[in-house]
Every structure is written in structure tokens, then in C-alpha cells.
Design an enzyme around this catalytic site. Sequence first.
Site, PDB file in Angstrom:
ATOM      1  N   HIS A  24      -3.889   2.074  -6.668  1.00 15.95           N
ATOM      2  CA  HIS A  24      -2.454   1.801  -6.477  1.00 15.95           C
ATOM      3  C   HIS A  24      -1.746   1.396  -7.759  1.00 15.95           C
ATOM      4  O   HIS A  24      -0.527   1.267  -7.771  1.00 15.95           O
ATOM      5  CB  HIS A  24      -2.259   0.661  -5.466  1.00 15.95           C
ATOM      6  CG  HIS A  24      -2.945   0.881  -4.156  1.00 15.95           C
ATOM      7  ND1 HIS A  24      -3.423  -0.145  -3.381  1.00 15.95           N
ATOM      8  CD2 HIS A  24      -3.243   2.024  -3.478  1.00 15.95           C
ATOM      9  CE1 HIS A  24      -3.991   0.346  -2.284  1.00 15.95           C
ATOM     10  NE2 HIS A  24      -3.908   1.652  -2.334  1.00 15.95           N
ATOM     11  N   ASP A  28       0.095  -3.810  -7.165  1.00 19.88           N
ATOM     12  CA  ASP A  28      -0.486  -4.709  -6.149  1.00 19.88           C
ATOM     13  C   ASP A  28      -0.700  -6.129  -6.687  1.00 19.88           C
ATOM     14  O   ASP A  28      -0.986  -7.040  -5.920  1.00 19.88           O
ATOM     15  CB  ASP A  28      -1.868  -4.194  -5.698  1.00 19.88           C
ATOM     16  CG  ASP A  28      -1.776  -3.118  -4.624  1.00 19.88           C
ATOM     17  OD1 ASP A  28      -0.662  -2.857  -4.142  1.00 19.88           O
ATOM     18  OD2 ASP A  28      -2.827  -2.543  -4.276  1.00 19.88           O
ATOM     19  N   TRP A 143     -16.546   5.420   2.156  1.00 20.24           N
ATOM     20  CA  TRP A 143     -15.152   5.117   2.541  1.00 20.24           C
ATOM     21  C   TRP A 143     -14.698   6.368   3.294  1.00 20.24           C
ATOM     22  O   TRP A 143     -14.470   7.413   2.678  1.00 20.24           O
ATOM     23  CB  TRP A 143     -14.287   4.986   1.316  1.00 20.24           C
ATOM     24  CG  TRP A 143     -14.117   3.702   0.575  1.00 20.24           C
ATOM     25  CD1 TRP A 143     -12.920   3.137   0.247  1.00 20.24           C
ATOM     26  CD2 TRP A 143     -15.098   2.836  -0.031  1.00 20.24           C
ATOM     27  NE1 TRP A 143     -13.107   1.985  -0.489  1.00 20.24           N
ATOM     28  CE2 TRP A 143     -14.438   1.777  -0.664  1.00 20.24           C
ATOM     29  CE3 TRP A 143     -16.498   2.852  -0.063  1.00 20.24           C
ATOM     30  CZ2 TRP A 143     -15.103   0.762  -1.331  1.00 20.24           C
ATOM     31  CZ3 TRP A 143     -17.161   1.841  -0.734  1.00 20.24           C
ATOM     32  CH2 TRP A 143     -16.466   0.813  -1.344  1.00 20.24           C
ATOM     33  N   TYR A 145     -11.946   7.962   4.906  1.00 25.84           N
ATOM     34  CA  TYR A 145     -10.506   7.809   5.102  1.00 25.84           C
ATOM     35  C   TYR A 145      -9.879   9.127   5.565  1.00 25.84           C
ATOM     36  O   TYR A 145     -10.129  10.181   4.976  1.00 25.84           O
ATOM     37  CB  TYR A 145      -9.843   7.327   3.807  1.00 25.84           C
ATOM     38  CG  TYR A 145     -10.097   5.861   3.492  1.00 25.84           C
ATOM     39  CD1 TYR A 145     -10.703   4.999   4.404  1.00 25.84           C
ATOM     40  CD2 TYR A 145      -9.706   5.325   2.269  1.00 25.84           C
ATOM     41  CE1 TYR A 145     -10.917   3.652   4.108  1.00 25.84           C
ATOM     42  CE2 TYR A 145      -9.921   3.971   1.974  1.00 25.84           C
ATOM     43  CZ  TYR A 145     -10.523   3.156   2.905  1.00 25.84           C
ATOM     44  OH  TYR A 145     -10.737   1.820   2.617  1.00 25.84           O
ATOM     45  N   LYS A 176     -16.909   2.502   5.713  1.00 28.54           N
ATOM     46  CA  LYS A 176     -15.732   1.642   5.662  1.00 28.54           C
ATOM     47  C   LYS A 176     -14.599   2.492   6.200  1.00 28.54           C
ATOM     48  O   LYS A 176     -14.312   3.565   5.655  1.00 28.54           O
ATOM     49  CB  LYS A 176     -15.517   1.290   4.195  1.00 28.54           C
ATOM     50  CG  LYS A 176     -14.389   0.374   3.836  1.00 28.54           C
ATOM     51  CD  LYS A 176     -14.639  -0.036   2.372  1.00 28.54           C
ATOM     52  CE  LYS A 176     -13.618  -0.965   1.796  1.00 28.54           C
ATOM     53  NZ  LYS A 176     -12.354  -0.357   1.463  1.00 28.54           N
ATOM     54  N   ILE A 177     -14.010   2.044   7.302  1.00 22.17           N
ATOM     55  CA  ILE A 177     -12.912   2.821   7.881  1.00 22.17           C
ATOM     56  C   ILE A 177     -11.685   1.921   8.031  1.00 22.17           C
ATOM     57  O   ILE A 177     -11.791   0.699   7.951  1.00 22.17           O
ATOM     58  CB  ILE A 177     -13.286   3.443   9.256  1.00 22.17           C
ATOM     59  CG1 ILE A 177     -13.649   2.368  10.291  1.00 22.17           C
ATOM     60  CG2 ILE A 177     -14.402   4.451   9.116  1.00 22.17           C
ATOM     61  CD1 ILE A 177     -13.848   2.926  11.712  1.00 22.17           C
ATOM     62  N   LYS A 178     -10.551   2.548   8.269  1.00 20.48           N
ATOM     63  CA  LYS A 178      -9.343   1.766   8.531  1.00 20.48           C
ATOM     64  C   LYS A 178      -9.267   1.467  10.020  1.00 20.48           C
ATOM     65  O   LYS A 178      -9.785   2.243  10.833  1.00 20.48           O
ATOM     66  CB  LYS A 178      -8.111   2.540   8.064  1.00 20.48           C
ATOM     67  CG  LYS A 178      -8.189   2.780   6.577  1.00 20.48           C
ATOM     68  CD  LYS A 178      -6.906   3.264   5.963  1.00 20.48           C
ATOM     69  CE  LYS A 178      -7.161   3.497   4.480  1.00 20.48           C
ATOM     70  NZ  LYS A 178      -5.988   3.738   3.694  1.00 20.48           N
ATOM     71  N   SER A 201     -11.603  -1.879   6.567  1.00 18.49           N
ATOM     72  CA  SER A 201     -10.870  -2.283   5.361  1.00 18.49           C
ATOM     73  C   SER A 201      -9.623  -3.075   5.753  1.00 18.49           C
ATOM     74  O   SER A 201      -9.089  -2.931   6.852  1.00 18.49           O
ATOM     75  CB  SER A 201     -10.521  -1.068   4.507  1.00 18.49           C
ATOM     76  OG  SER A 201      -9.450  -0.388   5.056  1.00 18.49           O
ATOM     77  N   GLY A 203      -6.353  -3.427   4.325  1.00 16.57           N
ATOM     78  CA  GLY A 203      -4.999  -2.876   4.320  1.00 16.57           C
ATOM     79  C   GLY A 203      -4.002  -3.803   3.652  1.00 16.57           C
ATOM     80  O   GLY A 203      -4.382  -4.814   3.046  1.00 16.57           O
ATOM     81  N   GLY A 229      -9.419  -6.679   0.499  1.00  8.40           N
ATOM     82  CA  GLY A 229      -8.895  -6.950  -0.840  1.00  8.40           C
ATOM     83  C   GLY A 229      -7.614  -7.751  -0.783  1.00  8.40           C
ATOM     84  O   GLY A 229      -7.615  -8.977  -0.864  1.00  8.40           O
TER      85      GLY A 229
HETATM   86  P1  FBP Z   1      -7.490  -3.596   0.941  1.00 13.81           P
HETATM   87  O1  FBP Z   1      -8.155  -4.621   1.821  1.00 13.81           O
HETATM   88  O2  FBP Z   1      -6.660  -4.220  -0.125  1.00 13.81           O
HETATM   89  O3  FBP Z   1      -6.759  -2.576   1.769  1.00 13.81           O
HETATM   90  O4  FBP Z   1      -8.670  -2.844   0.184  1.00 13.81           O
HETATM   91  C1  FBP Z   1      -9.514  -1.939   0.846  1.00 13.81           C
HETATM   92  C2  FBP Z   1      -9.400  -0.553   0.233  1.00 13.81           C
HETATM   93  O5  FBP Z   1     -10.220   0.366   0.915  1.00 13.81           O
HETATM   94  C3  FBP Z   1      -9.740  -0.505  -1.245  1.00 13.81           C
HETATM   95  O6  FBP Z   1     -11.126  -0.372  -1.448  1.00 13.81           O
HETATM   96  C4  FBP Z   1      -8.953   0.680  -1.700  1.00 13.81           C
HETATM   97  O7  FBP Z   1      -8.545   0.585  -3.018  1.00 13.81           O
HETATM   98  C5  FBP Z   1      -7.730   0.610  -0.850  1.00 13.81           C
HETATM   99  O8  FBP Z   1      -8.076  -0.081   0.332  1.00 13.81           O
HETATM  100  C6  FBP Z   1      -7.198   1.957  -0.504  1.00 13.81           C
HETATM  101  O9  FBP Z   1      -6.032   1.775   0.223  1.00 13.81           O
HETATM  102  P2  FBP Z   1      -5.068   3.004   0.553  1.00 13.81           P
HETATM  103  O10 FBP Z   1      -5.897   4.006   1.294  1.00 13.81           O
HETATM  104  O11 FBP Z   1      -4.000   2.376   1.369  1.00 13.81           O
HETATM  105  O12 FBP Z   1      -4.597   3.529  -0.742  1.00 13.81           O
END
Ligand code: FBP
Length: 251
Positions: A24, A28, A143, A145, A176-178, A201, A203, A229
Amino acid sequence: MTDLSKITKDGKAFYLAYDQGMEHGPADFDSDNVDPQKIIGIAASGYFTGVIFQKGIAEKYYTNTEFAQKVPLILKLNGKTNLVQNMDPYSPQICSVDEAIQIGASAVGYTIYVGSNYESKMFEEFSQIEQEAHAKNLPLIGWMYIKGSGASGRDLGELSAYAARLGLEMGADIIKIKYPENEQELKWAVEAAGKTKVVVSGGIRETEEIFLNEVKSCMNSGCSGMAVGRNIWQSDNPLAIAEKIHNIIWS
Ligand code: FBP
């Protein structure tokens, strides 16, 4: 099965994620958390079973330091910026398994954008990493995503379970998923992941109450923990929220 004991405690996991500087940019950060040394201090508090860095930060702030004894390193092997706005993201590999071992990693991580037109390229890199990492008994965290034209217009719950299953099929030890839309969808994703552990994760930063409820929901859904994070290091009191998350995970 890969030995996960270095990066889990009683089978559960809590990782501090700090790869956002690449993903990002410094947007951040503030003048406090822009300093990796501050993050290392949080990571070494005893609440975490791992800290996530890209290789540049790991080499300069972690390798051969006292912190290497205090918290295991999970080295992210691929990454991208958010400057190239592509409907179909690709996150290239920028660090090898051998480099990660030299840097002192206890595990490696790789992002697959599930649904991207570049999925096959990421599959190739991931499977090569999987072979190399597992040959050295190094855990691999995927990850998983959902992003890309193949995912557009599809049901998020269904896609989350698909991404989780993909992690199992590809040989990830942990994924690691959202957080999907609700707890029921997350439970289904955890079931779909089988013996692959699921962490969620964090967010963007939420109020503490909302975020801690999400952590509870993740644990109710059968997840093994969290990888957080911004909700920690953007907090006014990172150690206090880390302690609360830790206590929910290990309650
Ligand atoms: P956060 O808890 O800050 O969301 O971090 C988890 C993470 O997976 C980081 O490893 C990665 O940099 C970021 O989120 C990616 O977020 P996005 O997909 O929103 O760009």
C-alpha cells in the site's frame, strides 16, 4: 506433514503483518509505525507466534539481532504495489526459499490472487516454492486472496471456500484469507480447507469493539488464529489490543 511448531502454539497462530509498505505504500503509516524497529518491538512482546516481513526489512532489522530469538519470522516471497491498477493482479516472486532460510525465516508466504487471469503464473511459482520449502521442512502460508476478472460477479462465500480449498489442494500448511460476508461462510471455508489451517487477515482499521468481535467470530468458525497488521500497529496502544486478540485466540 510439515512441522508447524515454530510458528504455532497449541496449534493456534497469531501473526503480526507488516508487508503493507510494499502493498500500500507509506500511506498506511505515521511517523511512529513507519519505523520497522517499532514494529519489531511489538512483535517481540510475547503475544505473537510470528512476524511477517518482506526480505529487505527482515535483512536490516531482524537477521542476526536479538529479536530473531524472540519471534519467528515469516518471510513473504512475493509482492506488488497498488500503483498498477490491474483488474487481474499478479504478484511476482521476489525472494527465493534459499534466501528466506539464510535470512532466518521459520516459514514462507506467498499470495495467490484467486480469479486473476495470471492465476496460472502464480500457481507455477507457488508450487515450485511448495516443493523447495517442504523439502526443507519449512512451512508455507498461502495468502489466498480473491481478486480478478474470473471472480467478478461471483458469490463471495462460495469464492472464499474455493480459495480455502485451493490452499489445501496446492499444499499450503496454513492459509490466510479475508473475512467473508458472515460467520457461516467462514465456517464453510474452514471446512473446505480440511487439514490446512486457516488464519484470517485483519483488514483496514476498525473500532476495537468491532474488530475484537470479528476475532471471536473467526475463532467460533474453527479458524486457527489471525494475521493482523493495521488493527494493531495503527492503534494508539498496540500492545493492549494485541493482548486482547491473543487472549481471544487462546481462550
Ligand atoms: P492487515 O491486517 O493490515 O490487513 O494486514 C494483512 C494483509 O494481508 C497484509 O499481509 C497485506 O499487506 C495486506 O493485508 C493486503 O491488504 P489488501 O489486500 O487490502 O491490499
